[in-house]
Write an enzyme that holds these catalytic residues in place. Structure first.
Site, PDB file in Angstrom:
ATOM      1  CG  LEU A  40     -82.942 -80.668 -13.491  1.00 42.10           C
ATOM      2  CD1 LEU A  40     -83.284 -79.674 -14.338  1.00 42.10           C
ATOM      3  CD2 LEU A  40     -81.212 -81.553 -14.622  1.00 42.10           C
ATOM      4  CG  LEU A  41     -84.092 -86.502 -10.272  1.00 43.58           C
ATOM      5  CD1 LEU A  41     -84.172 -87.622  -9.413  1.00 43.58           C
ATOM      6  CD2 LEU A  41     -85.157 -87.001 -11.534  1.00 43.58           C
ATOM      7  CG  ASP A  43     -81.703 -88.754 -18.958  1.00 45.34           C
ATOM      8  OD1 ASP A  43     -83.046 -87.896 -18.560  1.00 45.34           O
ATOM      9  OD2 ASP A  43     -80.542 -88.741 -20.317  1.00 45.34           O
ATOM     10  CE1 TYR A 102     -73.900 -83.797 -19.671  1.00 39.03           C
ATOM     11  CE2 TYR A 102     -74.713 -84.273 -22.035  1.00 39.03           C
ATOM     12  CZ  TYR A 102     -74.581 -83.270 -21.183  1.00 39.03           C
ATOM     13  OH  TYR A 102     -75.024 -81.914 -21.424  1.00 39.03           O
ATOM     14  CB  SER A 103     -78.045 -90.864 -19.229  1.00 43.05           C
ATOM     15  OG  SER A 103     -79.047 -90.185 -18.792  1.00 43.05           O
ATOM     16  NE  ARG A 162     -77.354 -86.957 -25.816  1.00 43.34           N
ATOM     17  CZ  ARG A 162     -77.132 -85.987 -26.422  1.00 43.34           C
ATOM     18  NH1 ARG A 162     -75.513 -85.810 -27.111  1.00 43.34           N
ATOM     19  NH2 ARG A 162     -78.708 -86.042 -26.838  1.00 43.34           N
ATOM     20  CD  GLU A 221     -81.679 -87.590 -25.784  1.00 40.74           C
ATOM     21  OE1 GLU A 221     -80.794 -86.752 -25.327  1.00 40.74           O
ATOM     22  OE2 GLU A 221     -82.678 -87.058 -25.084  1.00 40.74           O
TER      23      GLU A 221
END
Length: 486
Positions: A40-41, A43, A102-103, A162, A221
């Site tokens: 899975l891809l 952000d 995370y991003s 985040r 986000e």
């Protein structure tokens, strides 16, 4: 690199090798978009041009076609067309990121490429901790983790904290981050630093209770704040908006606010929220300014929690992709998006039908068909009633001149019924459409409106047809697109 990180990277590479043939056999595999090598891809992360090379990192779960402990995958390019898969940039190996890297974003700091990202930690009962972390590189390929630089939450906020985006304003480093208050309202917070190590919380700059916004979703986000043509623009992805007319019909949205940032107060004075994209799959976009001064955006061609488990590519061990890169401008107080000029290098086998008359009989024009193509419509004359284009039997574009509405329809991969997204459009002057094996990106009126979506037609169906309720003159141009991904 620690032994644990080395082991995680080894296992990820094993997954690529294990499923390589299955992934490549998928007829829905895209030909000129960035995709995960397996798994899975989501952000786009760390989007930057550094030392003459574009770096695109991305959220990646190599072990399954579902969300989990994310890695940072990594592609590079010198021309925004041809991309090279690089070694994994970040793996969730340390205590402060054990449930996912995370991003985040990337900057040039004193000649080094510096990533700042969210380390995600979850307890046995689902309780969450968030740490904003740094990793650095001198070669743009191998990264050394330096650990958390923001390890506490501001008072009154939850651990849904985040997606830091960092920039230098000429005096100091600034950082915006997505946040949620303890009463579940979404905001964007501002931090400042002199050295990228010690960060001072400045306060909220946009969101619930700031300026004209009472509340607007329960979490914001992937914020991205930048200067563009005399204005400041805040791109953000709010979660929890209810549908309103033709707006906000995806599970979560992505859009922008135009205004002026006062980083000292701090506050972002802005106008109304506008969606960046009207299609079914678009979320978590990120921008960079390249060495030509262009502000270039790339988004995730997906939406969290929106029928992801039903995507047909999961059968072949992969899911999701990134959008094509888009150059941003401001026109009439709106952000417009244009495909970057470099994409013209993908064109081959041009077919042109100038000033043809489209009528009520559904018509296919010689040479205008294919699975991976660019289609451009221009020079509309006598456009009245409705004008429509059918794409490979599974999607349709319709403009209604009386209602002044543009509609994109597709056959849902979840229900197999027709579903639609729409926008108000006073006039139709041009339509530039990029069709790939299982995606569509539509740029209307030179980027005034954009529709981005996945669709899954029969691999054998390459047909494109046209119809108009009254005789309409139009110029149709079509190019096949070169394959640049496997």
């Amino acid at each position: 690199m620690t032994e644990k990180e080395r082991e995680l990277q080894r296992k990820a590479m094993e997954e690529i090798k294990k499923h390589e043939d299955t992934v490549k056999s998928d007829p829905f595999r895209l030909t000129y978009h960035l995709m995960p090598p397996v798994g899975l891809l989501n952000d786009p992360n760390g989007w930057i041009k550094w030392n003459g090379t574009y770096h695109m990192f991305f959220q990646w779960n190599p072990f399954k076609t579902a969300h989990g402990a994310k890695f940072w995958g990594h592609y590079t390019s010198t021309d925004l067309v041809h991309w090279k898969e690089e070694p994994i940039a970040l793996a969730p190996s340390e205590w402060y990121e054990k449930n996912g890297c995370y991003s985040g974003s990337a900057v040039d700091h004193e000649g080094t490429l510096k990533l700042i990202y969210t380390g995600n930690v979850k307890g046995e009962q689902g309780e969450r901790e968030s740490y904003q972390c740094i990793a650095t590189s001198t070669d743009g390929v191998t990264f050394t983790k330096e650990g958390p630089v923001i390890d506490t939450l501001p008072e009154g906020y939850t651990a849904h904290f985040r997606d830091p985006k960092v920039w230098h304003d000429g005096n100091e480093w600034l950082l915006v981050i997505g946040a949620q208050t303890e009463d579940e309202k979404g905001l964007v917070l501002l931090y400042r630093s002199q050295d990228m190590k010690t960060w001072e919380f400045a306060g909220p700059v946009a969101g619930a209770g700031i300026g004209s916004i009472d509340e607007f979703g329960y979490m914001w986000e992937c914020p991205d704040l930048f200067h563009l043509e005399g204005k400041d623009v805040l791109v953000v992805s709010p979660q929890g908006l209810e549908p309103e007319g033709m707006k906000y019909h995806n599970t979560y949205q992505a859009g922008y606010l135009i205004g002026e940032l006062d980083s000292k107060t701090p506050i972002f004075h802005h106008g109304l929220f506008e969606e960046l994209d009207r299609g079914f799959e678009f979320y978590a976009p990120q921008t960079t300014e390249d060495d030509q001064g262009r502000r270039i955006l790339v988004g995730w061609m997906g939406v969290p929690d929106q029928d992801e488990h039903l995507h047909p590519t999961r059968e072949n061990e992969w899911i999701h992709s990134l959008t094509l890169p888009r150059e941003l401008h401001i026109r009439a107080d709106r952000v417009i998006q244009k495909p970057v000029e470099e994409l013209k290098a993908l064109r081959k086998n041009e077919v042109s039908h100038r000033n043809v008359v489209v009528n009520k009989d559904e018509t296919a024009y010689e040479g205008v068909f294919g699975k991976s193509l660019e289609l451009q419509l221009s020079n509309f004359e006598n456009l009245e009633g409705t004008f429509e284009v059918s794409l490979r039997g599974s999607a349709r574009m319709v403009y209604d001149t009386e209602a002044q509405v543009f509609t994109f329809e597709r056959i849902s991969f979840a229900t197999r019924l027709v579903e639609k997204r729409q926008c108000h459009l006073e006039s139709l002057n041009s339509v530039r459409t990029y069709v790939d094996s299982s995606s569509v990106e539509i740029f209307i009126n030179d980027g005034q409106e954009v529709f981005t979506s996945r669709f899954f037609p029969s691999p054998e169906n390459e047909e494109i047809t046209f119809r108009a309720s009254t005789d309409t003159t139009v110029t149709i141009q079509k190019w096949d697109m070169k394959q640049v991904t496997e």
